[in-house]
Design an enzyme around this catalytic site. Structure first.
Site, PDB file in Angstrom:
ATOM      1  N   CYS A 115      71.028  38.510  32.331  1.00 21.68           N
ATOM      2  CA  CYS A 115      71.819  37.616  31.465  1.00 21.68           C
ATOM      3  C   CYS A 115      73.032  38.308  30.857  1.00 21.68           C
ATOM      4  O   CYS A 115      73.952  37.636  30.388  1.00 21.68           O
ATOM      5  CB  CYS A 115      70.939  37.059  30.350  1.00 21.68           C
ATOM      6  N   HIS A 254      75.695  33.967  25.224  1.00 24.11           N
ATOM      7  CA  HIS A 254      74.762  33.603  26.297  1.00 24.11           C
ATOM      8  C   HIS A 254      73.856  32.480  25.788  1.00 24.11           C
ATOM      9  O   HIS A 254      73.427  32.482  24.636  1.00 24.11           O
ATOM     10  CB  HIS A 254      73.949  34.838  26.684  1.00 24.11           C
ATOM     11  N   ASN A 284      69.312  27.879  30.428  1.00 27.11           N
ATOM     12  CA  ASN A 284      69.708  29.281  30.531  1.00 27.11           C
ATOM     13  C   ASN A 284      70.083  29.582  31.983  1.00 27.11           C
ATOM     14  O   ASN A 284      69.212  29.606  32.854  1.00 27.11           O
ATOM     15  CB  ASN A 284      68.536  30.159  30.069  1.00 27.11           C
TER      16      ASN A 284
HETATM   17  O1  UT7 Z   1      68.096  34.964  28.796  1.00 24.40           O
HETATM   18  C1  UT7 Z   1      67.219  36.024  28.648  1.00 24.40           C
HETATM   19  C2  UT7 Z   1      66.754  36.124  27.288  1.00 24.40           C
HETATM   20  N1  UT7 Z   1      65.761  35.127  27.035  1.00 24.40           N
HETATM   21  C3  UT7 Z   1      65.550  34.757  25.817  1.00 24.40           C
HETATM   22  O2  UT7 Z   1      66.223  35.219  24.940  1.00 24.40           O
HETATM   23  C4  UT7 Z   1      64.411  33.815  25.541  1.00 24.40           C
HETATM   24  C5  UT7 Z   1      63.743  34.227  24.266  1.00 24.40           C
HETATM   25  N2  UT7 Z   1      62.548  33.468  23.927  1.00 24.40           N
HETATM   26  C6  UT7 Z   1      62.582  32.178  23.553  1.00 24.40           C
HETATM   27  O3  UT7 Z   1      63.608  31.538  23.616  1.00 24.40           O
HETATM   28  C7  UT7 Z   1      61.325  31.575  22.974  1.00 24.40           C
HETATM   29  O4  UT7 Z   1      60.410  32.593  22.715  1.00 24.40           O
HETATM   30  C8  UT7 Z   1      60.686  30.509  23.875  1.00 24.40           C
HETATM   31  C9  UT7 Z   1      61.543  29.267  23.923  1.00 24.40           C
HETATM   32  C10 UT7 Z   1      60.478  31.071  25.267  1.00 24.40           C
HETATM   33  C11 UT7 Z   1      59.329  30.110  23.304  1.00 24.40           C
HETATM   34  O5  UT7 Z   1      59.493  29.621  21.971  1.00 24.40           O
HETATM   35  P1  UT7 Z   1      58.585  30.200  20.787  1.00 24.40           P
HETATM   36  O6  UT7 Z   1      58.939  29.446  19.580  1.00 24.40           O
HETATM   37  O7  UT7 Z   1      58.772  31.700  20.782  1.00 24.40           O
HETATM   38  O8  UT7 Z   1      57.148  29.796  21.237  1.00 24.40           O
HETATM   39  P2  UT7 Z   1      55.900  30.740  21.555  1.00 24.40           P
HETATM   40  O9  UT7 Z   1      56.075  31.466  22.833  1.00 24.40           O
HETATM   41  O10 UT7 Z   1      55.613  31.551  20.325  1.00 24.40           O
HETATM   42  O11 UT7 Z   1      54.773  29.654  21.739  1.00 24.40           O
HETATM   43  C12 UT7 Z   1      54.375  28.801  20.661  1.00 24.40           C
HETATM   44  C13 UT7 Z   1      53.382  27.786  21.198  1.00 24.40           C
HETATM   45  C14 UT7 Z   1      52.266  28.422  22.027  1.00 24.40           C
HETATM   46  O12 UT7 Z   1      51.081  27.703  21.768  1.00 24.40           O
HETATM   47  P3  UT7 Z   1      49.978  28.281  20.727  1.00 24.40           P
HETATM   48  O13 UT7 Z   1      49.586  29.616  21.280  1.00 24.40           O
HETATM   49  O14 UT7 Z   1      50.688  28.387  19.409  1.00 24.40           O
HETATM   50  O15 UT7 Z   1      48.913  27.263  20.779  1.00 24.40           O
HETATM   51  C15 UT7 Z   1      52.683  28.174  23.441  1.00 24.40           C
HETATM   52  O16 UT7 Z   1      51.594  28.106  24.327  1.00 24.40           O
HETATM   53  O17 UT7 Z   1      54.051  26.876  22.081  1.00 24.40           O
HETATM   54  C16 UT7 Z   1      53.352  26.826  23.322  1.00 24.40           C
HETATM   55  N3  UT7 Z   1      54.325  26.562  24.380  1.00 24.40           N
HETATM   56  C17 UT7 Z   1      54.699  25.318  24.716  1.00 24.40           C
HETATM   57  N4  UT7 Z   1      54.337  24.109  24.260  1.00 24.40           N
HETATM   58  C18 UT7 Z   1      54.919  23.034  24.821  1.00 24.40           C
HETATM   59  C19 UT7 Z   1      55.007  27.454  25.137  1.00 24.40           C
HETATM   60  N5  UT7 Z   1      55.820  26.799  25.982  1.00 24.40           N
HETATM   61  C20 UT7 Z   1      55.650  25.478  25.743  1.00 24.40           C
HETATM   62  C21 UT7 Z   1      56.209  24.315  26.299  1.00 24.40           C
HETATM   63  N6  UT7 Z   1      55.826  23.103  25.798  1.00 24.40           N
HETATM   64  N7  UT7 Z   1      57.136  24.346  27.279  1.00 24.40           N
END
Ligand code: UT7
Length: 329
Positions: A115, A254, A284
């Site tokens: 990225c 980005h 992304n």
């Molecule tokens: O370009 C390269 C760089 N990339 C980035 O910078 C991406 C950085 N990361 C992010 O943008 C975020 O971490 C994500 C968008 C990937 C995830 O968001 P988050 O707020 O960090 O969520 P999380 O991973 O902490 O997950 C929270 C909850 C989990 O459930 P539990 O364990 O709390 O029950 C996940 O299983 O959300 C759940 N979850 C989803 N729920 C519905 C994860 N993905 C999804 C989904 N739909 N698509």
């Protein structure tokens, strides 16, 4: 060596016609439009068709930049494509683009830094132009991330899209390149990587069974590092350019997550109408996200000569970087 100036004289972008909305994703993933929108800011992304490869998108973006600049392919002295989804291991995607444009015998190479690709590419291309090695460079960020997505993994499948953006840089009396700050830390590559495909873990049946040939990300960890590194890279780039936060006209970050962008913009005190976001439309697109956003903003007539733009990115590697740029007439 006395350095010349460099400026951007052409911009173009292209995305595949096929659009996948959050509601489409709901059809096969345990997710919702509401979750994706509030956690990421994404609404749609463009995914390439089976017969569409990265060089196809790069070619269309490059043709757009040539039209904008009123130049022919043979006017370009060097082609660079930033991508982690090349058509092949080799030849480089940039060689394919140059050949398809009819720019025979021109130097062409790829940059692979995920990225952060466009930020690294802009630094390298500006150096080539300013040193006089190549007075006019085509720099393209192009990806077909949908080809390496695990479409059954809701934590990554919703995030990534395909597209390409291109800029043409050329020697100028004015100098747009003010500073660059780049960094990397691969002490934990598993935070964001494709485990199997290269020489460490060549693809075999076991890897395919476990989808190790596709993107894996520890999203929460990456999120925290992204905010920290994007802010510190911006700070350092501004300091190198002897600029203050208040000098920044546009922030073109980005497009990984709207919450990351908002955190960086809040820190920089850039008002929301000066923060370029198109994450709702493309998701992304890795190395393509910044040049697509720049091209859209230029085509909309929003950027004026003298405006200071900060380009900033973070991604796989881990890698990060920021470039401060003064738009030239
Ligand atoms: O370009 C390269 C760089 N990339 C980035 O910078 C991406 C950085 N990361 C992010 O943008 C975020 O971490 C994500 C968008 C990937 C995830 O968001 P988050 O707020 O960090 O969520 P999380 O991973 O902490 O997950 C929270 C909850 C989990 O459930 P539990 O364990 O709390 O029950 C996940 O299983 O959300 C759940 N979850 C989803 N729920 C519905 C994860 N993905 C999804 C989904 N739909 N698509």
């Amino acid at each position: 060596m006395s350095l010349r100036g460099v400026k951007i004289v052409g911009v173009g972008h292209h995305a595949p016609a096929h659009v996948v909305t959050n509601v489409d994703l709901e059809q096969w993933l345990d997710t919702s439009d509401e979750w994706i929108t509030t956690r990421t800011g994404m609404k749609r992304r463009h995914w390439a068709s089976p017969d569409e490869a990265t060089s196809d998108l790069a070619l269309a973006a490059a043709q757009g930049a040539l039209r904008y600049a009123n130049l022919r392919p043979t006017d370009i002295d060097c082609f660079i494509v930033c991508t982690v989804t090349p058509d092949y291991y080799f030849p480089a995607t940039a060689c394919l683009v140059a050949a398809r444009l009819g720019a025979k015998d021109k130097p062409a190479f790829d940059i692979s830094i995920a990225c952060s690709g466009f930020i690294y590419g802009l630094t390298v291309a500006s150096g080539l132009v300013r040193s006089g090695v190549y007075p006019r460079v085509m720099l393209i960020g192009a990806e077909t991330l949908s080809k390496i997505l695990n479409k059954a993994d809701r934590s990554t499948a919703i995030l990534f899209g395909d597209g390409a953006g291109a800029v043409i840089l050329e020697t100028s009396e004015e100098n747009s390149f003010l500073s660059s700050e780049l960094g990397s830390d691969a002490s934990r590559p598993e935070m964001l990587y494709v485990r199997s495909s290269g020489s460490r873990h060549p693809i075999d049946h076991a890897a395919l069974d476990e989808s190790l040939n596709l993107i894996h990300m520890q999203g929460r960890e990456v999120f925290k590092s992204a905010v920290t590194k994007m802010i510190s890279a911006t700070d350092k780039a501004l300091a190198k350019a002897r600029l203050n936060k208040s000098d920044v006209t546009f922030l073109i970050p980005h497009q990984a997550n709207k919450r990351i962008i908002d955190a960086a913009a809040h820190y920089l005190e850039v008002p929301s109408d000066k923060v370029v976001t198109n994450i709702h439309e493309y998701g992304n697109t890795s190395a393509a996200s910044i040049p697509i956003a720049l091209s859209e903003t230029v085509h909309a007539g929003k950027i004026k000569p003298g405006n200071v733009i900060v380009f900033v990115a973070f991604g796989g590697g881990l890698s990060w970087g920021a470039v401060a740029w003064r738009w030239a007439a």
